[in-house]
Write an enzyme that holds these catalytic residues in place. Structure first.
Site, short mmCIF file in Angstrom:
data_model
loop_
_atom_site.label_atom_id
_atom_site.label_comp_id
_atom_site.label_asym_id
_atom_site.label_seq_id
_atom_site.Cartn_x
_atom_site.Cartn_y
_atom_site.Cartn_z
N ASP A 18 0.80 -1.18 -0.13
CA ASP A 18 0.07 -0.05 -0.07
C ASP A 18 0.99 1.18 -0.11
O ASP A 18 1.92 1.40 0.69
CB ASP A 18 -0.97 0.09 1.18
CG ASP A 18 -1.89 1.23 0.94
OD1 ASP A 18 -2.41 1.23 0.08
OD2 ASP A 18 -2.59 1.45 2.09
N HIS A 35 2.57 3.28 -9.15
CA HIS A 35 2.34 2.04 -9.20
C HIS A 35 3.19 1.09 -10.07
O HIS A 35 3.85 0.32 -9.91
CB HIS A 35 0.95 1.86 -10.08
CG HIS A 35 -0.35 2.10 -9.39
ND1 HIS A 35 -0.49 1.68 -8.01
CD2 HIS A 35 -1.36 2.86 -9.68
CE1 HIS A 35 -1.68 2.44 -7.60
NE2 HIS A 35 -2.05 2.89 -8.61
N LEU A 129 9.51 -21.18 -4.90
CA LEU A 129 8.63 -20.33 -4.12
C LEU A 129 7.23 -20.19 -4.73
O LEU A 129 7.21 -20.35 -6.25
CB LEU A 129 8.91 -18.90 -4.37
CG LEU A 129 8.17 -17.83 -3.88
CD1 LEU A 129 8.31 -17.53 -2.17
CD2 LEU A 129 8.61 -16.33 -4.42
C1 IPE Z 1 -5.44 -2.40 -0.34
O1 IPE Z 1 -5.21 -1.12 -0.25
C2 IPE Z 1 -5.19 -3.13 -1.76
C3 IPE Z 1 -3.89 -3.23 -2.35
C4 IPE Z 1 -2.87 -3.04 -1.72
C5 IPE Z 1 -4.21 -3.74 -3.63
P1 IPE Z 1 -6.27 0.01 -0.62
O2 IPE Z 1 -5.42 1.22 -0.62
O3 IPE Z 1 -7.28 -0.20 -1.51
O4 IPE Z 1 -6.93 -0.35 0.84
P2 IPE Z 1 -7.49 0.94 1.56
O5 IPE Z 1 -8.81 1.77 0.75
O6 IPE Z 1 -6.51 1.97 2.13
O7 IPE Z 1 -8.30 0.09 3.00
C1 IPE Z 2 -1.72 0.39 -3.63
O1 IPE Z 2 -1.24 1.69 -3.57
C2 IPE Z 2 -1.80 -0.21 -4.84
C3 IPE Z 2 -3.29 -0.65 -5.13
C4 IPE Z 2 -4.26 -0.39 -4.24
C5 IPE Z 2 -3.50 -1.05 -6.46
P1 IPE Z 2 -2.52 2.80 -3.40
O2 IPE Z 2 -2.96 3.05 -4.91
O3 IPE Z 2 -3.68 2.30 -2.66
O4 IPE Z 2 -1.88 3.97 -3.06
P2 IPE Z 2 -2.37 5.05 -1.89
O5 IPE Z 2 -2.90 4.29 -0.58
O6 IPE Z 2 -3.60 5.81 -2.45
O7 IPE Z 2 -1.29 5.91 -1.52
MG MG Z 3 -4.05 2.61 -0.60
#
Ligand code: IPE
Ligand code: IPE
Ligand code: MG
Length: 239
Positions: A18, A35, A129
Site C-alpha cells: 500500500d 504503481h 517459491l
Molecule cells: C489494499 O489497499 C489493496 C491493495 C494494496 C491492492 P487499498 O489502498 O485499496 O485499501 P484502503 O482503501 O486503504 O483500505
Molecule cells: C496500493 O497503493 C496499490 C493498489 C491499491 C492498487 P494505493 O494506490 O492504494 O496508494 P495510496 O494508498 O492511495 O497511497
Molecule cells: Mg491505498
C-alpha cells in the site's frame, strides 16, 4: 543481504503493498508512476523472499474494491499487470517460482486472463517459491464463493452438513492447498486488513511498516522477518 540472523523463517508471508499513490504525490508524479515503481519493488521482493527461503508469498495487487477507482487508474493498473506478466514470466520460471492468481477471475480482461492461465501452466511444477498474486481479490467474496460451492454440494447430497469442517472449508477457498500466512506485512502506515485473507489470517502475526510501498526494500523485508522472529505465537494456548 544475508539471512544469517534469521533462525525462524516464516513459511508464508502475505503483503498488502500500500501507498503507491501517496508516494507518487510526494514526488510530484502521477499515481500510475507510483504503481509502476511499486511493481518494480514487488519484483525485487519476490526474489528476496525466494533467496531467504520463504516458501509462499502472497501479494495484494488489486482488490475487489479497487475496481471502483477512476477508470484511467484501473486501466493503467491492468496494463501494468499485463506488462509484468509478459516480461517477467520466463525469469520467474527460471527462478523456480510457481505463480498462482487468487481473486474473481471473471472480472479480468481476457488478455490478462489468458496470460495468467499461460503463466500458471508454465510454472505449475516449480518448487522454490509459490507466488500468489491477489488480483480482483476480496476476502468476503472468496468466503461467499466457498459457501456457495459447499451449499451446492450439500444440496446435491455430495456433502453432509455435519462433515463441513475447517479443512473442507479451506479446500473451497481460492487459497486451497496453501498454508495460512505466518506473517502479514502492510506498508504505508495504515493499520487495517482491507478485505485481505480474513479467514486465513486468524493467527497470523501482523507487522505494519511506516513506509510507502515504492520505498520498501529487501532490507525492510528482512527487518519485518526479524520482527516476526521475536514474536511469540501462542495459537490460544497459555503464556
Ligand atoms: C489494499 O489497499 C489493496 C491493495 C494494496 C491492492 P487499498 O489502498 O485499496 O485499501 P484502503 O482503501 O486503504 O483500505
Ligand atoms: C496500493 O497503493 C496499490 C493498489 C491499491 C492498487 P494505493 O494506490 O492504494 O496508494 P495510496 O494508498 O492511495 O497511497
Ligand atoms: Mg491505498
Amino acid at each position: 543481504m544475508s539471512n544469517r540472523h534469521l533462525t525462524k523463517i516464516p513459511h508464508h508471508v502475505a503483503i498488502i503493498m500500500d501507498g503507491n499513490g501517496r508516494w507518487a504525490r510526494g514526488q510530484s508524479l502521477s499515481r500510475l508512476e507510483g504503481h509502476k515503481k511499486g511493481s518494480e519493488v514487488a519484483r525485487e521482493i519476490v526474489t528476496a523472499a525466494s533467496r531467504i527461503g520463504v516458501e509462499y508469498l502472497t501479494l495484494y495487487a488489486f482488490s475487489s474494491e479497487n475496481w471502483r477507482r477512476d477508470p484511467h487508474e484501473v486501466s493503467g493498473l491492468m496494463a501494468l499487470l499485463q506488462h509484468y506478466l509478459e516480461t517477467e514470466a520466463e525469469e520467474l520460471h527460471k527462478e523456480g517460482v510457481r505463480l498462482k492468481v487468487i481473486g474473481e477471475r471473471s472480472l479480468l480482461p481476457n488478455t490478462i486472463l489468458n496470460l495468467v492461465e499461460h503463466v500458471e501452466e508454465l510454472t505449475k511444477r516449480n518448487k522454490t517459491l509459490t507466488l500468489q498474486m491477489a488480483i480482483s481479490y476480496g476476502s468476503r467474496a472468496e468466503i461467499l464463493h466457498a459457501t456457495q460451492e459447499i451449499a451446492k454440494k450439500t444440496r446435491d447430497h455430495r456433502l453432509d452438513p455435519e462433515d463441513i469442517t475447517e479443512k473442507i472449508f479451506n479446500e473451497h477457498l481460492y487459497t486451497a492447498g496453501i498454508p495460512d500466512p505466518d506473517l502479514l506485512i502492510r506498508t504505508s502506515g495504515e493499520q487495517r486488513i482491507s478485505n485481505y485473507l480474513l479467514w486465513q489470517v486468524a493467527y497470523t502475526e501482523l507487522v505494519f511498516v511506516d513506509k510507502f510501498w515504492p520505498e520498501f526494500t529487501p532490507e525492510d523485508f528482512m527487518e519485518a522477518l526479524l520482527t516476526y522472529q521475536n514474536r511469540e505465537r501462542r495459537f490460544g494456548t497459555a503464556a
